[in-house]
Scaffold this motif. Structure first.
Motif, PDB file in Angstrom:
ATOM      1  N   ARG A  99       0.817  -1.217   0.015  1.00 43.80           N
ATOM      2  CA  ARG A  99       0.033   0.033  -0.009  1.00 43.80           C
ATOM      3  C   ARG A  99       0.775   1.157  -0.065  1.00 43.80           C
ATOM      4  O   ARG A  99       1.870   1.383   0.846  1.00 43.80           O
ATOM      5  CB  ARG A  99      -1.026  -0.080   1.230  1.00 43.80           C
ATOM      6  CG  ARG A  99      -1.852  -1.416   1.057  1.00 43.80           C
ATOM      7  CD  ARG A  99      -2.793  -1.234   2.036  1.00 43.80           C
ATOM      8  NE  ARG A  99      -3.799  -2.618   1.752  1.00 43.80           N
ATOM      9  CZ  ARG A  99      -4.602  -3.014   2.521  1.00 43.80           C
ATOM     10  NH1 ARG A  99      -4.998  -2.298   3.710  1.00 43.80           N
ATOM     11  NH2 ARG A  99      -5.466  -4.009   2.297  1.00 43.80           N
ATOM     12  N   PHE A 100       0.538   2.164  -0.795  1.00 49.30           N
ATOM     13  CA  PHE A 100       1.216   3.368  -1.009  1.00 49.30           C
ATOM     14  C   PHE A 100       1.736   4.301   0.314  1.00 49.30           C
ATOM     15  O   PHE A 100       2.884   4.240   0.302  1.00 49.30           O
ATOM     16  CB  PHE A 100       0.487   4.580  -1.789  1.00 49.30           C
ATOM     17  CG  PHE A 100       1.074   5.554  -2.129  1.00 49.30           C
ATOM     18  CD1 PHE A 100       1.684   5.552  -3.642  1.00 49.30           C
ATOM     19  CD2 PHE A 100       1.459   6.709  -1.293  1.00 49.30           C
ATOM     20  CE1 PHE A 100       2.434   6.607  -4.051  1.00 49.30           C
ATOM     21  CE2 PHE A 100       2.028   7.811  -1.909  1.00 49.30           C
ATOM     22  CZ  PHE A 100       2.639   7.854  -3.082  1.00 49.30           C
ATOM     23  N   ASP A 101       0.964   4.215   1.215  1.00 48.39           N
ATOM     24  CA  ASP A 101       1.364   4.902   2.643  1.00 48.39           C
ATOM     25  C   ASP A 101       2.228   4.063   3.264  1.00 48.39           C
ATOM     26  O   ASP A 101       3.215   4.719   4.066  1.00 48.39           O
ATOM     27  CB  ASP A 101       0.007   5.261   3.150  1.00 48.39           C
ATOM     28  CG  ASP A 101      -0.758   6.324   2.672  1.00 48.39           C
ATOM     29  OD1 ASP A 101      -0.108   7.102   1.617  1.00 48.39           O
ATOM     30  OD2 ASP A 101      -2.021   6.643   3.170  1.00 48.39           O
ATOM     31  N   ALA A 102       2.173   2.701   3.205  1.00 43.22           N
ATOM     32  CA  ALA A 102       3.043   1.999   4.039  1.00 43.22           C
ATOM     33  C   ALA A 102       4.532   1.719   3.373  1.00 43.22           C
ATOM     34  O   ALA A 102       5.389   1.835   4.177  1.00 43.22           O
ATOM     35  CB  ALA A 102       2.394   0.546   4.174  1.00 43.22           C
ATOM     36  N   ILE A 103       4.378   1.908   1.965  1.00 43.62           N
ATOM     37  CA  ILE A 103       5.667   1.570   1.346  1.00 43.62           C
ATOM     38  C   ILE A 103       6.488   3.043   1.464  1.00 43.62           C
ATOM     39  O   ILE A 103       7.566   3.033   1.981  1.00 43.62           O
ATOM     40  CB  ILE A 103       5.496   1.696  -0.231  1.00 43.62           C
ATOM     41  CG1 ILE A 103       4.782   0.464  -0.418  1.00 43.62           C
ATOM     42  CG2 ILE A 103       6.694   1.604  -0.832  1.00 43.62           C
ATOM     43  CD1 ILE A 103       4.568  -0.109  -2.101  1.00 43.62           C
ATOM     44  N   LYS A 104       5.788   4.105   1.502  1.00 40.35           N
ATOM     45  CA  LYS A 104       6.359   5.406   1.797  1.00 40.35           C
ATOM     46  C   LYS A 104       6.821   5.542   2.875  1.00 40.35           C
ATOM     47  O   LYS A 104       7.875   6.018   3.202  1.00 40.35           O
ATOM     48  CB  LYS A 104       5.253   6.588   1.502  1.00 40.35           C
ATOM     49  CG  LYS A 104       5.539   7.929   1.666  1.00 40.35           C
ATOM     50  CD  LYS A 104       4.295   8.812   1.418  1.00 40.35           C
ATOM     51  CE  LYS A 104       4.755   9.870   2.165  1.00 40.35           C
ATOM     52  NZ  LYS A 104       3.560  11.149   2.262  1.00 40.35           N
ATOM     53  N   THR A 105       6.023   5.094   4.056  1.00 43.69           N
ATOM     54  CA  THR A 105       6.419   5.283   5.489  1.00 43.69           C
ATOM     55  C   THR A 105       7.935   4.330   5.549  1.00 43.69           C
ATOM     56  O   THR A 105       9.068   4.602   6.321  1.00 43.69           O
ATOM     57  CB  THR A 105       5.400   4.493   6.499  1.00 43.69           C
ATOM     58  OG1 THR A 105       4.274   5.293   6.400  1.00 43.69           O
ATOM     59  CG2 THR A 105       6.107   4.663   8.036  1.00 43.69           C
ATOM     60  N   ARG A 106       7.773   3.054   5.220  1.00 46.37           N
ATOM     61  CA  ARG A 106       9.026   2.053   5.278  1.00 46.37           C
ATOM     62  C   ARG A 106      10.289   2.705   4.290  1.00 46.37           C
ATOM     63  O   ARG A 106      11.224   2.579   5.271  1.00 46.37           O
ATOM     64  CB  ARG A 106       8.579   0.871   4.691  1.00 46.37           C
ATOM     65  CG  ARG A 106       9.567  -0.136   4.806  1.00 46.37           C
ATOM     66  CD  ARG A 106      10.247  -0.508   6.336  1.00 46.37           C
ATOM     67  NE  ARG A 106       9.218  -1.309   6.922  1.00 46.37           N
ATOM     68  CZ  ARG A 106       9.913  -1.726   7.961  1.00 46.37           C
ATOM     69  NH1 ARG A 106      11.010  -1.631   8.479  1.00 46.37           N
ATOM     70  NH2 ARG A 106       8.951  -2.550   8.877  1.00 46.37           N
ATOM     71  N   LEU A 107      10.088   3.299   3.283  1.00 45.97           N
ATOM     72  CA  LEU A 107      11.200   3.801   2.650  1.00 45.97           C
ATOM     73  C   LEU A 107      11.502   5.342   2.798  1.00 45.97           C
ATOM     74  O   LEU A 107      12.715   5.450   2.387  1.00 45.97           O
ATOM     75  CB  LEU A 107      10.889   3.698   0.986  1.00 45.97           C
ATOM     76  CG  LEU A 107      10.587   2.254   0.643  1.00 45.97           C
ATOM     77  CD1 LEU A 107      10.722   2.268  -0.802  1.00 45.97           C
ATOM     78  CD2 LEU A 107      11.754   1.230   0.840  1.00 45.97           C
TER      79      LEU A 107
END
Ligand SMILES: [Zn+2]
Length: 175
Positions: A39-47
């Motif tokens: 999910r966009f927000d989860a990828i963004k947070t992780r990276l």
């Protein structure tokens, strides 16, 4: 939408492959999707990646046929998450090879900054990217885990490409 000069017409297949898999952010997005984090927000947070940088990679990985979009309900709103395609899932040995090579040759910045490729049935790290170096089985996303020591105490089973019938028809990538 290539990220740089287009290498897709190069005569060398290594160059054509690097056109897709040689971008660090792109391959880290693939890492996240293999971890089931699509999910966009989860990828963004992780990276810790800017929206526009991530959007560009996701669009490009969909256009290149490595990722597909799948709708999910976020409250009352339908949003899109990203899942592997068979072509994306086939990139696993490439990512495994980079992990194994890095573990062998590159210094880690901290004691726990390591990642292992694990064949689930053996439960042991493999020294080979496409077959288990203990039992010789071919490694697939369905039988492989990644153990990122900074991410979790235990190896995490990898995501696989959903059956095509579970995916909507072609759609434009979006956040
Ligand atoms: Zn094995």
């Amino acid at each position: 939408m290539p990220l740089r000069s287009d290498w897709s017409e190069r005569t060398c297949s290594l160059a054509r492959g690097l056109d897709i898999l040689g971008d660090p952010w792109g391959s880290l997005v693939l890492r996240e999707v293999f971890f089931g984090n699509g999910r966009f927000d989860a990828i963004k947070t992780r990276l810790q990646i800017a929206d526009n940088v991530l959007s560009k990679r996701l669009t490009w990985l969909v256009e290149a046929g490595l990722l597909a979009q799948r709708p999910y309900l976020d409250g009352a709103r339908t949003r899109q998450e990203y899942v592997l395609t068979p072509k994306g899932e086939d990139a696993l040995p490439v990512l495994n090879a980079i992990i194994i090579w890095s573990e062998k040759h590159l210094d880690a910045p901290t004691d726990n900054a390591h990642m292992r490729v694990i064949h689930n049935r053996c439960g042991l790290p493999t020294a080979s990217a496409d077959t288990c170096s203990h039992c010789g089985s071919r490694l697939t996303a369905a039988n492989t885990s990644w153990h990122s020591l900074t991410r979790s105490e235990h190896p995490l089973a990898l995501a696989t490409a959903p059956a095509t019938r579970d995916l909507p028809n072609e759609s434009e990538p979006s956040a």
